[in-house]
Design an enzyme around this catalytic site. Structure first.
Site, short mmCIF file in Angstrom:
data_model
loop_
_atom_site.label_atom_id
_atom_site.label_comp_id
_atom_site.label_asym_id
_atom_site.label_seq_id
_atom_site.Cartn_x
_atom_site.Cartn_y
_atom_site.Cartn_z
N THR A 171 0.03 -39.02 107.14
CA THR A 171 0.09 -37.71 107.81
C THR A 171 -1.37 -37.26 108.00
O THR A 171 -2.00 -37.65 108.98
CB THR A 171 0.90 -36.68 106.99
OG1 THR A 171 0.40 -36.65 105.65
CG2 THR A 171 2.36 -37.05 106.99
N LYS A 223 0.84 -43.03 100.55
CA LYS A 223 0.24 -42.00 101.39
C LYS A 223 0.24 -40.69 100.62
O LYS A 223 1.03 -40.50 99.70
CB LYS A 223 0.98 -41.85 102.72
CG LYS A 223 2.39 -41.32 102.64
CD LYS A 223 2.51 -39.83 102.51
CE LYS A 223 1.73 -39.09 103.57
NZ LYS A 223 1.80 -37.64 103.29
N THR A 248 3.83 -39.72 93.44
CA THR A 248 3.02 -39.06 94.45
C THR A 248 3.78 -39.01 95.75
O THR A 248 4.95 -39.37 95.80
CB THR A 248 1.68 -39.74 94.67
OG1 THR A 248 0.88 -38.89 95.49
CG2 THR A 248 1.86 -41.08 95.36
N ASN A 262 -5.60 -26.69 105.97
CA ASN A 262 -4.32 -26.15 105.54
C ASN A 262 -3.99 -24.78 106.11
O ASN A 262 -2.90 -24.27 105.88
CB ASN A 262 -4.26 -26.14 104.02
CG ASN A 262 -4.13 -27.55 103.50
OD1 ASN A 262 -3.18 -28.25 103.83
ND2 ASN A 262 -5.13 -28.00 102.75
N SER A 322 0.71 -25.55 112.82
CA SER A 322 0.61 -25.00 114.17
C SER A 322 -0.07 -25.99 115.10
O SER A 322 -0.31 -27.13 114.74
CB SER A 322 -0.13 -23.67 114.15
OG SER A 322 -1.30 -23.77 113.37
#
Lengths: 382, 382
Positions: free
Chosen positions: A145, A167, A178, A377, A382
């Protein structure tokens, strides 16, 4: 050096159209046997994503044939419809591979609270099943991501191998695992041993990473064993090797944590118990004021002591020693060496605390708190 | 509207030369009686500054004649020498006022881990004793560190008054109190009532402020009663009035918290107990990912649910409701109204959670996590 390093596994990573970026977003890892042994650990967050609820059931019998993973959406807090989406995902993989849906684990990562675009997911699964190969790189890429690099690791012993991919860059404070991690081995192990080894390895690796104190709804670590090597390692050796791979991947996660400019190792020794050492180290690792100070290359050890003071661990305030990058800035709870002699210009920071209350110790790996963390963050969804 | 609003008190604030900025840095508040009743609550951090250790002893008998406060240094983690400095400070005040040192409380605020410049402190005390007056503004100014404004409040009832001043902008997550606060009243109250009222008032005001999750080593709230009004209020009325002044000061603290661009009210209702409501609200208030999202005007409610999931409170994940600024973005643990309809452009943010597990509730006041917070705290000690 990938999730297919062990024999008996194939993997794929494809562009399914879930991510707005157009990057790879569906990965598939298949265990071709002869064994189908599996174990898994999941987030201890009580708000759990649909794929976590599903995979927990799927692995309960100690068997898995495949893991399908998507980035671009966490499928968390999506209600019964979201769970149905996960179920459909597993069914689709099962049908493509000719296995049972109950032998397919599902992992998702991305924004919480939105449904997945199921047409894209199902199309991606078809493409991934057609692209399965012994190269794990595309799969490791597809689960990213905000990760800037793919994380892979492997170790080979006498005739058997453990490989894996992971990841995770934000919401990185695993409760039992994780963000997402798939480990594979061709060693011959039974389900009990796999579970025992996975819990032992993750407890001192992924569980000791705490980048931002925020535990995810989707954390999953899955281990699959194919037995294809025909070799049965003794259990301690297997645990050691698994811990090595988990530690390698955990370090890659912390090195790539969102916005971090420092890799911070918080070592707490002289503790009355390992739990005390972990509690103190985690309290230090989560202290925003200290994390900002490290970002500013400021060895503000008073913030270390203030963080220790909020714990329930056994210690006397006037017995605490703190060293930062080798300089004993605090001795017996009072000023030691001049703080200006601490060099914090590099990326690596080591904070050592001696509680003088026993002989146990623990290390937590964390990061600083930077402008880039705030930036990344404040704009993620958005 | 100050610490001298109640009759029987005088105060002063002077430049002693402790702060590099050259601003006022020593304050003195004196109770001229006829009563010398006092109560205090202190940080629950186990690493406590020398002035906290001293003042805890001084107020143990329920009596104080004066409080001396300095900014520019916390005198925390300074060992036996630091405690001797505090003792000397109290002796110097006692000598200047003609009272006993055991009736003088000491408060310090600033960098942890450095000794105070005692020549400056003692000189400042002499100047402050000479400048005592019925105007509390200079005292409120002298206790500021990173506070951009002085915080003062008062309320008058039928013939009696409560006034106060406070400071605190960072390391703001009080355990029993906030950074520093001095409250005064001319009501006739006994030491038991003063203590009972102070604990009742701070429990739901200062204790519910959590700007950055970092508890200080120096938090102190002191209440002194002069009895100069001659009026003995009934206890519930006195507690109500004290709570009003504490709530006013607590709101001023959160409004001026370091780097904050938002004032965030986290209300948790439908809880099985007040403790559950506080635990959930505090977990939300401390979630760095959510705080960054609010800074970016992003109503990322998934991060609210992820934070709730880390608590031990009674709730079912599929029963959780969340509203942000009045928009029900999450219903029954799944998406509700479109998140894009939430207006976060203003400074005020209200997050409402319904746990659907009972009838108790609590509110925690916090802030966002901004670039200015990182900037201010990465450069504080240098």
């Amino acid at each position: 050096m990938s999730v297919t390093a062990a024999t008996g596994f194939r993997a794929a990573g494809v562009v399914a159209g879930i991510k707005a970026s157009g990057g790879r977003d569906v990965a598939l890892v298949v265990n071709e046997g002869p064994l189908d042994v599996a174990a898994a650990v999941f987030t201890s967050n009580r708000v759990q994503a649909a794929p976590v609820l599903w995979s927990r059931q799927a692995v309960a019998d100690g068997r898995l044939r495949a893991v399908v993973l998507n980035s671009g959406g966490a499928n968390a807090c999506t209600g019964p419809d979201g769970f149905a989406d996960t179920h459909r995902t597993a069914e689709h993989v099962a049908s493509a591979l000719g296995v049972g849906a109950g032998d397919v684990a599902v992992c998702s990562t991305g924004l919480i609270g939105e449904r997945l675009p199921m047409d894209a997911v199902l199309g991606g699964i078809g493409a991934a099943a057609a692209a399965l190969c012994v190269d794990g790189d595309a799969a490791a890429d597809a689960i990213r991501t905000t990760d800037t690099v793919a994380k892979q690791a492997a170790t080979t012993n006498q005739g058997w191998t453990i490989g894996g991919m992971a990841k995770g860059a934000g919401m990185l404070a695993p409760g039992l695992a994780t963000m997402l991690c798939v480990l594979t081995t061709d060693a011959v192990v039974d389900a009990f041993t796999a579970d025992q080894a996975l819990r032992a390895a993750t407890r001192v690796t992924f569980d000791r990473v705490d980048a931002d104190g925020c535990m995810s709804t989707n954390d999953t670590v899955i281990l699959m064993a194919s037995g294809a090597s025909g070799v049965s390692p003794d259990v301690p050796t297997f645990i050691d090797a698994l811990r090595t791979v988990c530690a390698d991947l955990a370090q890659q996660l912390i090195a790539d944590a969102e916005g971090a400019s420092k890799r911070v190792e918080v070592f707490v020794g002289g503790a009355a118990s390992e739990d005390d050492a972990v509690e103190v180290a985690r309290s230090i690792a989560r202290n925003n004021l200290l994390k900002c100070a490290l970002f500013g290359n400021d060895p503000n050890w008073g913030r270390v002591l203030a963080a220790i003071g909020t714990t329930r661990a056994a210690f006397e305030p006037d017995a605490l020693d703190v060293a930062i990058n080798g300089v004993a800035v605090c001795r017996a709870g009072a000023p030691g060496e001049d703080r200006s002699t601490v060099d914090l210009t590099g990326r690596e920071v080591r904070i050592e605390v001696d509680l003088h209350a026993g002989t146990e110790s623990a290390t937590i790996w964390t990061t600083d708190l930077s402008h880039d963390y705030v930036e990344e963050n404040s704009a993620y969804s958005s």
